[in-house]
Write a protein that holds these residues in place. Structure first.
Motif, short mmCIF file in Angstrom:
data_model
loop_
_atom_site.label_atom_id
_atom_site.label_comp_id
_atom_site.label_asym_id
_atom_site.label_seq_id
_atom_site.Cartn_x
_atom_site.Cartn_y
_atom_site.Cartn_z
N TRP A 83 1.58 5.10 5.18
CA TRP A 83 0.40 4.26 4.96
C TRP A 83 -0.76 4.74 5.83
O TRP A 83 -1.85 5.01 5.34
N LEU A 113 -4.30 -5.33 -5.12
CA LEU A 113 -3.69 -4.18 -5.75
C LEU A 113 -3.66 -4.32 -7.27
O LEU A 113 -3.84 -3.34 -8.00
N ASN A 134 0.79 -1.23 0.00
CA ASN A 134 0.00 0.00 0.00
C ASN A 134 0.83 1.28 0.00
O ASN A 134 0.26 2.37 -0.11
N THR A 135 2.13 1.16 0.12
CA THR A 135 2.99 2.35 0.03
C THR A 135 3.87 2.25 -1.20
O THR A 135 3.64 2.95 -2.19
N GLU A 149 -6.90 -3.30 -8.76
CA GLU A 149 -7.06 -1.84 -8.74
C GLU A 149 -6.15 -1.13 -9.75
O GLU A 149 -6.59 -0.20 -10.44
N LEU A 150 -4.90 -1.58 -9.86
CA LEU A 150 -3.91 -0.85 -10.66
C LEU A 150 -3.68 -1.45 -12.05
O LEU A 150 -3.13 -0.79 -12.92
N ARG A 208 1.61 1.12 -4.39
CA ARG A 208 0.74 2.15 -4.98
C ARG A 208 1.55 3.24 -5.68
O ARG A 208 1.11 3.82 -6.67
N ARG A 254 2.18 0.03 -12.06
CA ARG A 254 1.27 0.54 -13.08
C ARG A 254 0.80 -0.60 -13.98
O ARG A 254 1.41 -1.67 -14.02
#
Length: 414
Positions: A256, A140, A110-111, A143-144, A114, A118
């Motif tokens: 975070w 993740l 999450n750090t 999402e990404l 994110r 990509r």
């Protein structure tokens, strides 16, 4: 390192430091605790260190000016330096306290994740990962939009390095693998995987939860960019663990969680500036007593001489494996040539849960289920296995009693 040949591991003396090991179960049967891969027991010196904090200098840390706060802060930061030395990290700022391995991996996802991943990128994991090193990357990825690729294992439970070399390519940004499989005991070639990752400009995150209690870990020699472990796997308390991260990576990563301690300055009009690592990642009041107890657990274990610990656990593994191989209908799951003291097995015609429940009646504690490694179970066509896992306090007599009890259970189920 040359080990003094006069040194020996006094297992009975070690056992005397664990009050729980004298417990009797089910009409006076002595406890035989073989669930160490899930949680190790805690020796008296660690319990005393934890109690001493609350009895003598319980206070919040870093912000207080009174004597108790000074003492608590000093003890907490000594614990951080103990972890640094234990992992051979270069700087104490590279050690972030977390609740354990799971939180440490989620912190990186999450750090760093994110900020750096990509669509079109690749994260490489393995087929033998614990769910805590699968699910954060799946979430993740959804999402990404990056690709999550998986290094397969062979029938022995050994990573396919040819497949790894193919998967770790110029698109790869991170390799995330366990050092030791919790379900199989396989010891993975982390330094070789790190070299493959670094050759492509990628980083490597290592789940060290199952490694740190069984052999020396040197994050610099391994080439680890991130390394995570949990206190309750290393004779310490639950609710505490640590993340090692190379300082330049931690400095570049955003926080975070927000709150106290992780800030440099907060204003309502100009926003917030953040503290330097590791405090940037330690929002709020930490698990102070747990960190102090972890310090004591690490020092307790390292004082035993790791080479002796490793040697003894290998003796237990070899002896028990040989005896289990003689049981008709029993199949070992995970036969890698390089293993820690974990034995997974299934018995033809017997459900693992039934074995676990019945063998408990003989005082034997083992783990049954998918071990938070469902993809690995699917690889072997299984829903579950039985798992016996060793700690430094286990004995050959306990190993024999376990095998004998297992034989009786199997007869009951047939």
């Amino acid at each position: 390192m040359t080990m003094d040949s006069t040194l020996a591991l006094d297992v009975e003396e070690i056992r005397a430091e664990f009050p729980i090991l004298s417990r009797l179960l089910h009409d006076g049967k002595p406890l035989i605790y073989l669930d160490n891969a899930a949680t190790t027991q805690t020796p008296t010196p660690v319990l005393e260190a934890y109690s001493d904090y609350f009895n003598r200098y319980n206070a919040n840390i870093h912000r207080g000016l009174h004597s108790l706060a000074d003492e608590a802060t000093a003890a907490f930061e000594r614990a951080r330096d103990t972890v640094r030395e234990f992992l051979n990290a270069e700087r104490v700022e590279e050690i972030v306290f977390t609740r354990g391995t799971t939180e440490a991996i989620n912190l990186v996802a999450n750090t760093w994740g994110r900020a750096n991943l990509r669509a079109g990128d690749r994260v490489v994991i393995s087929e033998m990962e614990h769910h805590s090193n699968i699910v954060p990357w799946q979430m993740l990825s959804t999402e990404l939009g990056f690709t999550l690729s998986v290094i397969p294992v062979d029938a022995r439970g050994v990573l396919d390095l040819d497949a790894a070399r193919s998967l770790i390519d110029e698109r790869t940004r991170l390799v995330a693998v366990n050092h030791v499989s919790n379900a199989l005991g396989t010891i993975n070639p982390v330094s070789e995987l790190a070299a493959l990752a670094h050759a492509q400009g990628a980083l490597i995150l290592v789940d060290g939860a199952q490694a740190v209690a069984h052999a020396r870990v040197d994050v610099q020699a391994l080439g680890a960019d991130f390394y995570a472990f949990s206190g309750h796997k290393i004779y310490g308390p639950t609710g505490i663990g640590a993340l090692y991260g190379r300082l330049e990576l931690l400095e570049a990563m955003p926080p975070w969680q927000g709150g106290g301690e992780m800030i440099s300055k907060v204003t309502l009009t100009e926003g917030t500036t953040f503290a330097a690592p590791p405090h940037k990642f330690e929002a709020g009041t930490p698990a102070i007593g747990e960190a102090i107890a972890l310090d004591r657990a690490i020092r307790w274990l390292t004082n035993l001489h790791f080479e002796l610990v490793t040697e003894w656990e290998q003796t237990l593994l070899s002896h028990t494996t040989q005896r289990l191989e003689s049981i008709d209908g029993l199949s070992l799951i995970g036969t890698a040539p390089n293993k820690c003291g974990v034995i997974s097995f299934v018995v033809e015609g017997a459900h693992s849960q039934d074995i676990g429940l019945l063998i408990d009646q003989f005082g034997v504690a083992i783990r049954t289920g998918h071990h938070c490694a469902q993809p690995l179970m699917q690889k072997f066509g299984l829903d579950a296995t039985c798992r016996a896992s060793f700690g430094v306090y286990n004995t050959l007599e306990e190993a024999d009693q376990f095998v004998d009890a297992l034989g009786r259970v199997i007869k009951m189920l047939r």
